[in-house]
Design a protein around this motif. Structure first.
Motif, PDB file in Angstrom:
ATOM      1  N   GLU A  30       6.983  67.617 -46.218  1.00 20.83           N
ATOM      2  CA  GLU A  30       6.561  66.218 -46.014  1.00 20.83           C
ATOM      3  C   GLU A  30       5.148  66.153 -45.438  1.00 20.83           C
ATOM      4  O   GLU A  30       4.345  65.310 -45.821  1.00 20.83           O
ATOM      5  CB  GLU A  30       7.518  65.512 -45.041  1.00 20.83           C
ATOM      6  CG  GLU A  30       8.811  65.039 -45.668  1.00 20.83           C
ATOM      7  CD  GLU A  30       9.737  64.411 -44.629  1.00 20.83           C
ATOM      8  OE1 GLU A  30       9.313  64.224 -43.467  1.00 20.83           O
ATOM      9  OE2 GLU A  30      10.885  64.108 -44.998  1.00 20.83           O
ATOM     10  N   GLN A  31       4.857  67.047 -44.509  1.00 14.98           N
ATOM     11  CA  GLN A  31       3.530  67.053 -43.899  1.00 14.98           C
ATOM     12  C   GLN A  31       2.463  67.490 -44.905  1.00 14.98           C
ATOM     13  O   GLN A  31       1.346  66.973 -44.897  1.00 14.98           O
ATOM     14  CB  GLN A  31       3.509  67.988 -42.675  1.00 14.98           C
ATOM     15  CG  GLN A  31       4.401  67.531 -41.536  1.00 14.98           C
ATOM     16  CD  GLN A  31       4.046  66.138 -41.039  1.00 14.98           C
ATOM     17  OE1 GLN A  31       2.888  65.838 -40.775  1.00 14.98           O
ATOM     18  NE2 GLN A  31       5.049  65.277 -40.934  1.00 14.98           N
ATOM     19  N   LEU A  32       2.797  68.456 -45.760  1.00 18.94           N
ATOM     20  CA  LEU A  32       1.812  68.979 -46.716  1.00 18.94           C
ATOM     21  C   LEU A  32       1.526  67.991 -47.838  1.00 18.94           C
ATOM     22  O   LEU A  32       0.419  67.908 -48.340  1.00 18.94           O
ATOM     23  CB  LEU A  32       2.321  70.287 -47.332  1.00 18.94           C
ATOM     24  CG  LEU A  32       2.392  71.481 -46.374  1.00 18.94           C
ATOM     25  CD1 LEU A  32       3.169  72.619 -47.032  1.00 18.94           C
ATOM     26  CD2 LEU A  32       0.998  71.934 -45.996  1.00 18.94           C
ATOM     27  N   GLY A  33       2.547  67.272 -48.246  1.00 18.09           N
ATOM     28  CA  GLY A  33       2.400  66.388 -49.406  1.00 18.09           C
ATOM     29  C   GLY A  33       2.605  67.165 -50.698  1.00 18.09           C
ATOM     30  O   GLY A  33       3.057  68.323 -50.682  1.00 18.09           O
ATOM     31  N   ASP A  34       2.249  66.539 -51.825  1.00 20.85           N
ATOM     32  CA  ASP A  34       2.551  67.102 -53.137  1.00 20.85           C
ATOM     33  C   ASP A  34       1.923  68.473 -53.328  1.00 20.85           C
ATOM     34  O   ASP A  34       0.704  68.611 -53.261  1.00 20.85           O
ATOM     35  CB  ASP A  34       2.027  66.165 -54.228  1.00 20.85           C
ATOM     36  CG  ASP A  34       2.682  64.804 -54.155  1.00 20.85           C
ATOM     37  OD1 ASP A  34       3.906  64.745 -54.301  1.00 20.85           O
ATOM     38  OD2 ASP A  34       1.956  63.806 -53.942  1.00 20.85           O
ATOM     39  N   VAL A  36       0.704  71.647 -55.526  1.00 16.58           N
ATOM     40  CA  VAL A  36       0.194  71.833 -56.891  1.00 16.58           C
ATOM     41  C   VAL A  36       0.083  73.310 -57.267  1.00 16.58           C
ATOM     42  O   VAL A  36      -0.145  73.642 -58.424  1.00 16.58           O
ATOM     43  CB  VAL A  36      -1.184  71.151 -57.065  1.00 16.58           C
ATOM     44  CG1 VAL A  36      -1.044  69.647 -56.917  1.00 16.58           C
ATOM     45  CG2 VAL A  36      -2.210  71.685 -56.081  1.00 16.58           C
ATOM     46  N   PHE A  37       0.259  74.195 -56.283  1.00 16.08           N
ATOM     47  CA  PHE A  37       0.168  75.629 -56.579  1.00 16.08           C
ATOM     48  C   PHE A  37       0.826  76.417 -55.456  1.00 16.08           C
ATOM     49  O   PHE A  37       0.697  76.075 -54.289  1.00 16.08           O
ATOM     50  CB  PHE A  37      -1.301  76.060 -56.699  1.00 16.08           C
ATOM     51  CG  PHE A  37      -1.477  77.511 -57.082  1.00 16.08           C
ATOM     52  CD1 PHE A  37      -1.243  77.934 -58.386  1.00 16.08           C
ATOM     53  CD2 PHE A  37      -1.852  78.446 -56.127  1.00 16.08           C
ATOM     54  CE1 PHE A  37      -1.398  79.266 -58.728  1.00 16.08           C
ATOM     55  CE2 PHE A  37      -2.011  79.789 -56.465  1.00 16.08           C
ATOM     56  CZ  PHE A  37      -1.787  80.202 -57.781  1.00 16.08           C
ATOM     57  N   GLU A  57      -0.361  75.342 -51.842  1.00 14.94           N
ATOM     58  CA  GLU A  57      -1.524  74.460 -51.940  1.00 14.94           C
ATOM     59  C   GLU A  57      -1.088  73.064 -52.329  1.00 14.94           C
ATOM     60  O   GLU A  57      -0.445  72.861 -53.354  1.00 14.94           O
ATOM     61  CB  GLU A  57      -2.512  74.996 -52.977  1.00 14.94           C
ATOM     62  CG  GLU A  57      -2.994  76.393 -52.618  1.00 14.94           C
ATOM     63  CD  GLU A  57      -4.465  76.609 -52.937  1.00 14.94           C
ATOM     64  OE1 GLU A  57      -5.175  75.610 -53.157  1.00 14.94           O
ATOM     65  OE2 GLU A  57      -4.869  77.781 -52.967  1.00 14.94           O
ATOM     66  N   SER A  58      -1.462  72.100 -51.504  1.00 16.04           N
ATOM     67  CA  SER A  58      -1.235  70.696 -51.841  1.00 16.04           C
ATOM     68  C   SER A  58      -2.503  70.176 -52.507  1.00 16.04           C
ATOM     69  O   SER A  58      -3.481  70.916 -52.668  1.00 16.04           O
ATOM     70  CB  SER A  58      -0.937  69.901 -50.578  1.00 16.04           C
ATOM     71  OG  SER A  58      -2.093  69.821 -49.779  1.00 16.04           O
ATOM     72  N   VAL A  59      -2.483  68.908 -52.925  1.00 13.66           N
ATOM     73  CA  VAL A  59      -3.700  68.318 -53.468  1.00 13.66           C
ATOM     74  C   VAL A  59      -4.830  68.480 -52.452  1.00 13.66           C
ATOM     75  O   VAL A  59      -5.959  68.790 -52.798  1.00 13.66           O
ATOM     76  CB  VAL A  59      -3.492  66.824 -53.786  1.00 13.66           C
ATOM     77  CG1 VAL A  59      -4.762  66.207 -54.342  1.00 13.66           C
ATOM     78  CG2 VAL A  59      -2.344  66.634 -54.779  1.00 13.66           C
ATOM     79  N   LYS A  60      -4.478  68.317 -51.166  1.00  8.88           N
ATOM     80  CA  LYS A  60      -5.472  68.296 -50.097  1.00  8.88           C
ATOM     81  C   LYS A  60      -5.967  69.669 -49.671  1.00  8.88           C
ATOM     82  O   LYS A  60      -7.153  69.848 -49.443  1.00  8.88           O
ATOM     83  CB  LYS A  60      -4.859  67.636 -48.844  1.00  8.88           C
ATOM     84  CG  LYS A  60      -4.725  66.147 -48.916  1.00  8.88           C
ATOM     85  CD  LYS A  60      -4.120  65.603 -47.623  1.00  8.88           C
ATOM     86  CE  LYS A  60      -2.626  65.865 -47.543  1.00  8.88           C
ATOM     87  NZ  LYS A  60      -1.973  65.170 -46.435  1.00  8.88           N
ATOM     88  N   ALA A  61      -5.049  70.632 -49.472  1.00  9.11           N
ATOM     89  CA  ALA A  61      -5.443  71.850 -48.754  1.00  9.11           C
ATOM     90  C   ALA A  61      -4.507  73.006 -49.050  1.00  9.11           C
ATOM     91  O   ALA A  61      -3.398  72.822 -49.569  1.00  9.11           O
ATOM     92  CB  ALA A  61      -5.447  71.575 -47.254  1.00  9.11           C
ATOM     93  N   ALA A  62      -4.979  74.204 -48.692  1.00  3.58           N
ATOM     94  CA  ALA A  62      -4.166  75.416 -48.804  1.00  3.58           C
ATOM     95  C   ALA A  62      -3.594  75.755 -47.432  1.00  3.58           C
ATOM     96  O   ALA A  62      -4.286  75.642 -46.433  1.00  3.58           O
ATOM     97  CB  ALA A  62      -5.027  76.563 -49.309  1.00  3.58           C
TER      98      ALA A  62
END
Lengths: 122, 367
Positions: A30-34, A36-37, A57-62
């Motif tokens: 939940e904290q990381l969000g979606d 993607v890798f 890796e989320s959309v925002k960060a690794a």
């Protein structure tokens, strides 16, 4: 019988018949969000408690996911290569990250049970 | 998310909290990063419908007076006299080596009246530079305290119309003052059609509620704003642009009027003219990695033989592109689309290909 332990870094480790399965908690996804890798390790790799074993890796960060105990990686969740979102939809189930042997089961004693983890995240 | 005490708080903070926002620090502000919809869906929502952003961290500065045009012409490589009333231009503040102090939107609101919209992270530096530019002239420089909302997406115009806002006749990259203290432009930072609406803080909540209450509209956080602008090939100051980067290297020469490319009275003119005449040594490029791994800002770029070439300045996953997308700088000889380079991510090589920007078909135009 299986037992699940939780770390302060928001990993879970479920031990069943001497093999451990590791993932990140639902709170962590939940904290990381979606996602993607997911960068998965090689099977057969030895890890020590606290090593960065996986990168999510989320959309925002690794973000690093740390090994909760010493051991050898015996399997990785290959489904995540094409469906990293499984970690979001089922972090503590189908979205598991890797399986490992435990070099020292005593290391688990320092981890939290579910009630203690839920109390920690408030 | 932890809060740091000395961050600036948005005037509409309570609305974002009620909408379930996750907050994070950005340029000295506590900003909504995402909402319960999640970054991926927020991003796609903007491309399909309309997204509402609170970008009140950005700074509006009004230049006003009989010589306001002369002040603008000194501050930026712009020809204010060639700007029609209501016309907006993407431009820069340049330092003495033509490095970019900030990228800005300047709108001519009247014969003696210009509005500047500046980045939050550069607001103080910009204000000092604008005051320096205006100092010899009969022109006041006034930073404004405003709430700034952006409504972006293919349905933005219909939503604005239904909310009773006067958008008819407002073309992309133009602006006006619909009522006292308000400033409305058709512009944005997503590659979509859309609007930015500035208003006094005590008048903002009513419009925000009206827009957010429209079923076509969702609140969108800074995380999706970043992936939207990256797919659209737009630069983020501090990552893709900085004081060591000139507009030619950044691929932004289109924003410099032809009459000013050989020099002029604006700050940085001699250096910029020299760079234009000699050509830039490096170029901003689009990059797509092989596979699914995002290659983010800071990743070094090199040849297959390990010769260093440059750096990735923005990177992540492009939800509309459907694959990871990056931007970075490479020597001119390596900047042609189709060129293969190697990025290094956590010590491992990731093959990347130079591509033309933007990554998505833009529905808005910049000029």
């Amino acid at each position: 019988m299986s037992k699940t332990y939780y770390t302060e870094d928001h990993e879970w480790i479920r031990v069943e018949d001497g093999t451990a399965t590791v993932g990140i908690t639902n709170h962590a996804q939940e904290q990381l969000g979606d996602l993607v890798f997911v960068e998965l390790p090689e099977t057969g790799k030895s890890v020590s408690k606290g090593d960065a074993a996986v990168v999510v890796e989320s959309v925002k960060a690794a973000s690093d996911v740390y090994a909760p105990a010493d051991g050898e990686i015996t399997a990785v969740n290959d489904a995540l290569s094409s469906q990293p979102e499984l970690v979001n939809s089922a972090a503590e189930g189908e979205g598991w990250l890797w399986k490992m042997t435990l070099a020292d089961a005593g290391q688990l004693d320092g981890l939290m049970d579910e009630a203690a983890y839920l109390a920690m995240i408030g | 998310m932890g809060e740091i005490d000395d961050l600036n708080i948005l005037p509409l903070r309570d609305m974002h909290e009620a909408a379930g926002a996750k907050f994070g620090a950005f340029a000295g502000w506590s900003m909504p990063l995402s909402y319960p919809m999640g970054v991926l869906q927020e991003h796609l929502h903007v491309r399909e419908k309309a997204g509402l952003f609170d970008i009140s961290h950005m700074r509006l500065v009004l230049l006003e007076g009989p010589e306001a045009g002369r002040a603008i012409a000194r501050a930026c490589p712009l020809l204010p006299d060639a700007m029609g009333e209501g016309q907006s231009k993407y431009t820069f503040l340049l330092n003495e080596t033509a490095g970019i102090i900030d990228d800005l939107i300047v709108t001519r609101l009247g014969a003696q009246r210009f509005m500047v919209v500046a980045n939050a992270s550069r607001a103080a530096v910009d204000l000092a530079r604008l005051r320096e530019a205006a100092d010899p002239f009969d022109c006041t420089v006034t930073p404004l305290d405003r709430v700034l909302l952006a409504l972006q997406g293919p349905m933005a115009a219909a939503v604005m119309r239904d909310a009773g806002e006067p958008v008819d006749g407002l073309t992309f990259m133009s602006g006006k003052e619909p009522r006292a203290g308000w400033f409305l432009t058709r512009s944005g930072y997503t590659g979509e059609d859309g609007f930015e609406i500035a208003m006094p803080p005590d008048e903002a909540e009513a419009l925000a509620r009206k827009l957010a209450g429209d079923e076509r509209v969702a609140w969108i956080g800074l995380a999706a704003r970043d992936s939207l602008r990256l797919e659209a090939g737009l630069c983020l100051y501090g990552q893709d642009l900085d004081e060591a980067t000139d507009p030619v290297s950044a691929g932004l020469l289109w924003a410099i009027p032809k009459d000013l490319r050989g020099g002029g009275d604006y700050f940085g003119a001699p250096a910029l003219a020299r760079i234009i005449a000699e050509g830039a040594a490096r170029k901003r490029v689009g990059l797509v990695p092989e596979g699914r791994q995002p290659v983010r800002a800071g990743a070094p770029l090199g040849t297959g033989e390990g010769e260093p070439l440059g750096t990735v300045t923005s990177g992540g996953f492009g939800p509309s592109a459907g694959h990871p997308v990056s931007m970075g700088y490479l020597p001119k000889a390596f900047s042609r689309p189709g060129t293969a380079v190697i990025a290094e991510v956590r010590g491992r090589p990731v093959p990347m290909t130079v591509v033309k920007l933007p990554f998505i078909q833009k529905r808005s135009t910049q000029d």
